[in-house]
Structures are given as C-alpha cells and as structure tokens.
Write a protein that holds these residues in place. Structure first.
Motif, short mmCIF file in Angstrom:
data_model
loop_
_atom_site.label_atom_id
_atom_site.label_comp_id
_atom_site.label_asym_id
_atom_site.label_seq_id
_atom_site.Cartn_x
_atom_site.Cartn_y
_atom_site.Cartn_z
N VAL A 1 0.86 -1.18 0.00
CA VAL A 1 0.00 0.00 0.00
C VAL A 1 0.89 1.23 0.00
CG1 VAL A 1 -1.72 1.32 1.28
CG2 VAL A 1 -1.85 -1.16 1.23
N LYS A 2 0.62 2.16 -0.91
CA LYS A 2 1.39 3.39 -0.99
C LYS A 2 0.57 4.55 -0.45
CE LYS A 2 4.34 1.85 -4.77
NZ LYS A 2 4.91 2.18 -6.10
N VAL A 3 1.22 5.36 0.39
CA VAL A 3 0.56 6.48 1.04
C VAL A 3 1.30 7.76 0.65
CG1 VAL A 3 -0.22 7.46 3.23
CG2 VAL A 3 0.05 4.97 2.99
N LYS A 4 0.62 8.66 -0.03
CA LYS A 4 1.22 9.92 -0.45
C LYS A 4 1.03 10.96 0.65
CE LYS A 4 0.93 13.49 -4.05
NZ LYS A 4 0.19 13.94 -5.25
N VAL A 5 2.13 11.48 1.18
CA VAL A 5 2.10 12.49 2.23
C VAL A 5 2.64 13.80 1.68
CG1 VAL A 5 2.99 13.17 4.48
CG2 VAL A 5 2.38 10.78 4.05
N THR A 6 1.86 14.86 1.79
CA THR A 6 2.25 16.19 1.31
C THR A 6 2.33 17.14 2.49
OG1 THR A 6 1.12 15.78 -0.79
CG2 THR A 6 1.73 18.06 -0.29
N MET A 7 3.53 17.56 2.84
CA MET A 7 3.70 18.45 3.99
C MET A 7 3.16 19.85 3.67
SD MET A 7 5.05 16.89 6.58
CE MET A 7 6.06 17.97 7.60
N PRO A 8 2.65 20.54 4.70
CA PRO A 8 2.19 21.92 4.47
C PRO A 8 3.36 22.81 4.02
CG PRO A 8 2.28 21.40 6.82
CD PRO A 8 2.49 20.12 6.10
N ARG A 9 3.03 23.81 3.21
CA ARG A 9 4.09 24.67 2.67
C ARG A 9 4.72 25.56 3.75
NH1 ARG A 9 4.72 24.47 -2.58
NH2 ARG A 9 3.09 23.55 -3.89
N ASP A 10 3.92 25.94 4.73
CA ASP A 10 4.45 26.78 5.81
C ASP A 10 5.18 25.91 6.82
OD1 ASP A 10 3.31 29.01 4.63
OD2 ASP A 10 1.44 28.82 5.79
N SER A 11 6.37 26.35 7.21
CA SER A 11 7.15 25.59 8.18
C SER A 11 6.48 25.63 9.55
CB SER A 11 8.57 26.15 8.28
OG SER A 11 8.54 27.49 8.72
N PHE A 12 6.77 24.64 10.40
CA PHE A 12 6.18 24.59 11.73
C PHE A 12 7.14 23.89 12.68
CE2 PHE A 12 5.06 20.55 9.86
CZ PHE A 12 5.16 19.65 10.90
N ASP A 13 6.95 24.18 13.97
CA ASP A 13 7.66 23.48 15.03
C ASP A 13 6.69 22.48 15.65
OD1 ASP A 13 9.79 25.20 14.57
OD2 ASP A 13 9.12 26.63 16.10
N GLY A 14 7.22 21.39 16.17
CA GLY A 14 6.37 20.40 16.81
C GLY A 14 6.12 19.21 15.90
N PHE A 15 4.92 18.60 16.06
CA PHE A 15 4.65 17.33 15.39
C PHE A 15 3.27 17.30 14.74
CE2 PHE A 15 7.38 16.49 19.08
CZ PHE A 15 8.47 15.91 18.46
N ILE A 16 3.18 16.52 13.68
CA ILE A 16 1.90 16.09 13.12
C ILE A 16 1.82 14.59 13.40
CG2 ILE A 16 0.54 15.76 11.02
CD1 ILE A 16 1.95 18.19 9.83
N LEU A 17 0.73 14.17 14.02
CA LEU A 17 0.61 12.78 14.45
C LEU A 17 -0.62 12.13 13.84
CD1 LEU A 17 1.73 10.54 16.29
CD2 LEU A 17 0.30 11.46 18.13
N GLY A 18 -0.43 10.94 13.29
CA GLY A 18 -1.55 10.21 12.70
C GLY A 18 -1.27 8.72 12.69
N GLY A 19 -2.17 7.98 12.09
CA GLY A 19 -2.02 6.54 12.03
C GLY A 19 -2.60 5.97 10.75
N LEU A 20 -1.92 5.00 10.18
CA LEU A 20 -2.42 4.27 9.02
C LEU A 20 -3.16 3.04 9.54
CD1 LEU A 20 0.82 4.48 6.83
CD2 LEU A 20 -1.10 6.09 6.94
N HIS A 21 -4.46 3.03 9.34
CA HIS A 21 -5.36 2.06 9.97
C HIS A 21 -5.77 1.00 8.96
CE1 HIS A 21 -9.21 0.58 11.65
NE2 HIS A 21 -8.69 0.90 12.81
N PHE A 22 -5.62 -0.26 9.34
CA PHE A 22 -5.93 -1.39 8.46
C PHE A 22 -6.86 -2.35 9.18
CE2 PHE A 22 -1.71 0.21 7.59
CZ PHE A 22 -1.69 0.37 6.21
N SER A 23 -7.97 -2.69 8.54
CA SER A 23 -8.90 -3.66 9.13
C SER A 23 -9.55 -4.47 8.02
CB SER A 23 -9.98 -2.97 9.97
OG SER A 23 -10.74 -2.08 9.17
N GLU A 24 -9.86 -5.72 8.32
CA GLU A 24 -10.51 -6.56 7.32
C GLU A 24 -11.85 -5.95 6.96
OE1 GLU A 24 -11.59 -11.28 6.61
OE2 GLU A 24 -10.45 -10.65 8.36
N LYS A 25 -12.19 -6.01 5.68
CA LYS A 25 -13.39 -5.34 5.21
C LYS A 25 -14.63 -5.84 5.94
CE LYS A 25 -15.87 -3.91 1.07
NZ LYS A 25 -15.93 -3.95 -0.41
N ASP A 26 -15.48 -4.91 6.29
CA ASP A 26 -16.68 -5.19 7.07
C ASP A 26 -17.60 -6.15 6.33
OD1 ASP A 26 -18.78 -5.15 8.78
OD2 ASP A 26 -19.40 -3.10 8.35
N ASN A 27 -17.95 -7.25 7.03
CA ASN A 27 -18.95 -8.17 6.45
C ASN A 27 -20.15 -8.29 7.38
OD1 ASN A 27 -18.00 -9.63 8.56
ND2 ASN A 27 -17.21 -11.36 7.36
#
Length: 340
Positions: A129-155
C-alpha cells in the motif's frame, strides 16, 4: 471482553508516537493478514517499526506498507489515514475515521495523507500500500501525528467508535506516523474549556473539557479534581487519573463520576490540578447546574441512589405534630376529669 478491550486500548496510549499495534477483541480471533512499514531513508530512528520522519515544508513523500496474507483465499482490507486525537479515556486514539478536530489543529494528518480506500491481498501473497504524504508549505515546530489504519473489510460483524476498534473474530492494525521538520522544543500548554453535567452509559458524570493547545504529545499526564458545593470546604466528588496522554492539538472530556447520585441544581466549585513532567496547571472554577438540565439527566439516569432526606424531614415533622396533638389531647382529657 470489556477489560481486554480497555487493556488493549491502553497499549495504544502508551505508544506516544504511534508504534505498530494490533487490537484483538475475540478469543476466537485469527490473524488473517499482517502489516509492516517499509522504513524510508529519512526515518529518524531506523530501529522503530512505525514512521518517524524528518521532512521539509512542501515535501511530498510516498510511504509504503507491506500487507501479507497467509490464508488460502484472498483478504480485502480497508485502509484509512487517520488523525490522532485524544479520547475520553485520556488515550491517544488513531482509530477514528472522522473525528471532530480541535480548533487549534492546523494540519490534520488525514488532510495531508492519501491512500486507497481498500486493497485485496491475494491468497498466500502480499501487496504494498502506498501512502502519499504532502507536507504543508508553511514551516512549523512540533509534530503532526496520525495513524495508518488497516482492518478486514466489514462483512456485518464489525463496529467502530471514537474509543477504539471492535472487530469480532478479526484484527485491526495501526502503523503510527509522526512528522516533524526540526528539533525545536515546544513548551506544553493546557486549557480548560468547559464544565458541564452529562452522562456516560446513562450514569451522571461531570465532564471537564481539557485541551492540549500545542503541537506536541502530552505524556504522563496526571489529573486530580474535586467538586464542592459553593461555599463549602468539604469535597462532594473526587476524581484522579494518572499516566494519561494527549495527542497534539486535541481535547477530551475528563469525567468526574457523580457516584450514582442525582444532579442537584445549584452552584458548585471545581478545583483541578494537571501535571505533565515538570509542568503544572491549576484551575479553580465556579459552575452551575441548571434545574432543567438536572431533571433531564436524572430522568434518564440508571442506578441512582435515592435521597430520602426530605422524607425523613417530613416524617420527623409529622411525628412531632402527632406527639403535640397527643399531648394536647391528654391535657384536655385530664382537665375534663378534674372538672368533673
């Protein structure tokens, strides 16, 4: 099962920057697929199994996650790039697909990451799986936090909530992603937004909204709270929690149990202390529980302990009147006999 779910969600909170995790909610669960991050060159610590990347303003990068299916039939997996938030258990949560973003959050991870909605892994095979991440153009201090979530398709036998993932006989995985541009230290700061009566599972609770207003992870957060009737020095209700964590630029409702008591209209006072490391925040706030709100919640509440104080008072008054009446009647009877 509930205890297992809580314990597993706590594991998620411990992973301050989103280490690879899986959530199991059934003894009968079998792992139908596995995931692993393909660590890129700009990984800060290459020993980590999650993405911890140093990036530049406006940089575009493609992340890769390898999904492997060891079964003899294909497995379809739903994928989501989720923004890290803080749930009402005081745990960093990566499972919510559409959370309400905090008003201080400038760049939600879900807004800068693109990935397919689902992918099918062939029998005894793998897919990337390929995930395209595009950082904001304005610089920043600190962190951006997230998660790539995977689950078997709902049946039809999976549910999700803001507090975590419930999958019957299935697994869910999250690979955390923490993005930064520099090593500039960000000083933590917290705010208290509102105090309001509410309910959790139809039980009366006072909710205090706490907000992490900085792009940093608040770790080892301890909260100690007491509620007083205005003008009294003895606490009516208390709540204390330790080792909480908050995602960058997020908020959550800290709950103070009303101990199965009915809400009583009136004015109250909240004293609260929150500590994280060497940082301490203190609040001393007055609030009011309105009569209509109290009545509404009390009508829906379960397990309320009845307050018989007024009945005791009324009974005491009635007993007193009966005694006085008896004394008066006996006195008249005695006088009447004397007159005879």
């Amino acid at each position: 099962m509930v205890n297992k779910l809580i314990a597993l969600l706590a594991v998620v909170g411990v992973l301050i920057s989103g280490i690879l995790i899986h959530t199991e909610t059934s003894k009968a669960a079998e792992m139908n697929f596995s995931v692993s991050a393909v660590i890129p060159e700009n990984q800060i610590d290459k020993s980590k199994t999650y993405f911890e990347l140093r990036m530049k303003p406006g940089q575009v990068q493609e992340l890769e996650v390898l999904l492997t299916n060891g079964l003899a039939h294909p497995v379809t997996v739903e994928t989501n790039a989720n923004t890290a938030v803080t749930n009402d258990n005081g745990i960093v949560d990566y499972s919510n697909k559409a959370p309400k973003f905090d008003n201080t959050l400038k760049t939600p991870f879900s807004k800068i990451a693109e990935m397919p909605d689902e992918i099918t892994i062939p029998a005894n095979g793998s897919r990337t799986v390929k995930v395209k991440v595009t950082m904001p153009r304005d610089s920043f201090d600190g962190f951006i936090l997230g998660g790539l979530h995977f689950s078997e398709k709902d049946n039809g036998d999976k549910t999700e909530s803001g507090e975590g993932v419930q999958i019957k006989n299935k697994y869910a995985y999250v690979i955390g992603v923490i993005l930064s541009e520099n090593d500039v230290a960000v000083n933590p700061d917290m705010k208290m937004n509102r105090i309001k009566p509410d309910q959790v599972n139809y039980r009366n609770v006072l909710k205090v909204n706490l907000q992490n207003v900085k792009p940093m992870i608040l770790q080892n957060l301890d909260v100690d709270a007491q509620v007083y009737k205005e003008g009294d020095d003895e606490a009516l209700y208390k709540a204390k929690q330790s080792a909480l964590r908050m995602a960058p630029n997020s908020n959550f409702d800290f709950g103070i149990s009303w101990n199965n008591q009915a809400f009583k209209p009136g004015k109250y006072r909240l004293k609260m202390v929150a500590t994280s490391g060497d940082q301490t925040w203190k609040w001393d706030e007055r609030f009011e529980i309105k009569a209509d709100a109290a009545a509404s919640f009390n009508d829906k509440a379960v397990g309320l302990e009845k307050d018989y104080t007024m009945w005791y008072v009324a009974g005491g008054v009635l007993l007193g009147l009966l005694v006085l009446g008896l004394v008066f009647w006996l006195g008249r009877r005695t006088r009447n006999k004397d007159e005879e």
